[in-house]
Design a protein around this motif. Structure first.
Motif, short mmCIF file in Angstrom:
data_model
loop_
_atom_site.label_atom_id
_atom_site.label_comp_id
_atom_site.label_asym_id
_atom_site.label_seq_id
_atom_site.Cartn_x
_atom_site.Cartn_y
_atom_site.Cartn_z
N ILE A 153 0.91 -1.25 -0.23
CA ILE A 153 -0.02 0.02 -0.07
C ILE A 153 0.97 1.40 -0.07
N ALA A 154 1.89 1.25 0.84
CA ALA A 154 2.85 2.57 1.01
C ALA A 154 3.45 2.74 -0.41
N LEU A 177 4.34 2.65 8.91
CA LEU A 177 4.89 2.89 10.28
C LEU A 177 4.11 1.94 11.34
N GLY A 178 2.76 2.77 11.21
CA GLY A 178 1.58 2.25 12.23
C GLY A 178 1.23 0.90 11.81
N ALA A 179 1.33 0.44 10.79
CA ALA A 179 0.74 -0.96 10.39
C ALA A 179 1.96 -1.95 11.10
N VAL A 180 3.10 -1.58 10.58
CA VAL A 180 4.24 -2.35 11.13
C VAL A 180 4.54 -2.58 12.48
N PHE A 181 4.43 -1.40 13.33
CA PHE A 181 4.81 -1.45 14.44
C PHE A 181 3.48 -1.32 15.39
N GLY A 182 2.46 -1.36 14.90
CA GLY A 182 1.17 -1.34 15.70
C GLY A 182 0.99 -0.09 16.44
N VAL A 238 16.61 0.10 12.13
CA VAL A 238 17.20 -0.09 11.03
C VAL A 238 17.00 0.99 10.17
N VAL A 239 16.00 1.86 10.39
CA VAL A 239 15.50 3.09 9.59
C VAL A 239 15.29 4.30 10.35
N TYR A 240 15.63 4.34 11.45
CA TYR A 240 15.33 5.41 12.21
C TYR A 240 15.77 6.52 11.92
N ALA A 241 16.95 6.59 11.59
CA ALA A 241 17.55 7.74 10.80
C ALA A 241 17.08 8.49 9.86
N GLU A 242 16.32 7.78 8.87
CA GLU A 242 15.80 8.13 7.72
C GLU A 242 14.42 8.67 8.08
N ILE A 243 13.70 7.90 9.16
CA ILE A 243 12.36 8.40 9.37
C ILE A 243 12.61 9.59 10.14
N ARG A 266 12.64 3.94 0.64
CA ARG A 266 13.74 3.33 1.19
C ARG A 266 13.52 2.75 2.53
N ILE A 267 12.85 3.79 3.09
CA ILE A 267 12.25 3.14 4.43
C ILE A 267 11.15 2.03 4.32
#
Length: 355
Positions: A220-221, A254-259, A282-287, A318-319
């Protein structure tokens, strides 16, 4: 003997008195009225009209019971209102239902609007009336013929025989050409085919919606980011909308991945939650960089150059690509329990936030 004769005389007198009483009763009783004959009155609205002008013909019948009175089809060689010569044309026919004009008789009226198509003195055609319809055994009654003068539209000194055309053409039925019928049939078939195709298309979409499995968050993203790129918002100078849609697509993912409810959290709350989630490292810096830059555009009126806007879109893509493995279920462990990492925390790639 005398007594017997006296008895005879008394009995005879009684018989004579009874006969006289019966005769008196018959004489004084009211007589049954005879059935009134069917009477027909014919009138016209005018005895002189111009060519093509409407003329009203009224036929009023009077009798005992006129509920079954109708205008029947004429017999051959006797033209009436239902078999008009070309001199006349019926434009409208109305019928008033029968009604009592007193305690005994009914009246019923038929009205015709006629148009004359020939000039000169002519006779209004007759109507054939009958009680009981076509199959009645009673003799039909004809309305009275009335003379009407039809004035010409041409000057009085002109000779109609010398004119190249008639004053008024006779009424003619115009048949529809076969090509028109074929076209109407073809158009109807096209409408039917289009309706069937529309029903099949919408039914198929509903079936697919029920059968097709729901799309995954990463799919979806990525599809939403592709639509953002295809809308060319940067080229249209819609920078704020570009960053808003990229940021919203990443937040929903992010809401779907991490609940978490990433769409309702502020940027500070979202980054704080992700900082406490080991899987998001793993993707915190990009976020963090993407959200900070999107906030500057939306709230601080920052207008980045087009290259930087496109890099923000690539950052969002990329995120998704670098963290989509978190959506996979954890592999089943068949041997002894795995040794926990040195920090003592068991990292789980389940995609759920550990508070």
């Amino acid at each position: 003997m005398k007594r017997q004769n006296l008895t005879y005389l008394i009995n005879g007198g009684r018989s004579m008195l009874a006969l006289a009483a019966i005769a008196l009763l018959l004489a004084t009783s009211p007589a049954t009225p005879a059935a009134a004959p069917l009477q027909v009155e014919t009138t016209v609205s005018a005895t002189q009209v111009r060519l093509g002008e409407a003329l009203t013909l009224s036929i009023t019948a009077r009798g005992d019971d006129l509920s079954s009175l109708t205008v029947v089809d004429p017999v051959p060689d006797e033209p009436t209102l239902k078999d008009l010569p070309t001199t006349w044309s019926v434009r409208k026919i109305t019928e008033r239902p029968s009604k009592k004009d007193d305690e005994v008789f009914d009246t019923k009226t038929f009205r015709y609007e006629l148009i004359a198509f020939a000039a000169g003195e002519t006779t209004v055609p007759q109507a054939r009336l009958s009680l009981g319809g076509v199959g009645a055994t009673t003799q039909p009654l004809l309305s009275a013929p009335l003379a009407v003068m039809v004035e010409s539209l041409l000057p009085s000194n002109s000779d109609p025989a010398q004119l190249p055309i008639k004053e008024v053409a006779d009424p003619e039925a115009i048949p529809l050409p076969k090509a028109l019928w074929a076209g109407l049939l073809f158009a109807g078939l096209l409408v039917l085919v289009a309706l069937v195709a529309w029903l099949v298309y919408h039914f198929k979409r509903r079936v697919i919606a029920y059968v097709r499995p729901p799309a995954k968050p990463d799919q979806i993203a990525l599809e939403e980011l592709a639509r953002v790129e295809g809308d060319h918002l940067v080229e249209k100078h819609l920078i704020k909308e570009h960053y808003s849609r990229v940021s919203d697509a990443v937040r929903a993912y992010l809401g779907a991945v991490f609940g978490i409810d990433a769409m309702e959290q502020t940027s500070t709350e979202l980054l704080g939650t992700l900082a406490e989630t080991p899987e998001a490292s793993v993707v915190y810096a990009e976020i963090e960089g993407l959200i900070a830059e999107a906030d500057l555009v939306k709230f601080a009126q920052l207008v980045p150059e087009s290259g930087r806007c496109k890099r923000a879109l690539e950052t969002g893509r990329r995120i998704v690509l670098e963290s989509r493995f978190l959506l996979q279920p954890p592999p089943e462990v068949s041997g002894p329990a795995a040794t926990p990492p040195p920090d003592g925390r068991a990292r789980q790639a389940t995609g759920q936030v550990r508070r």
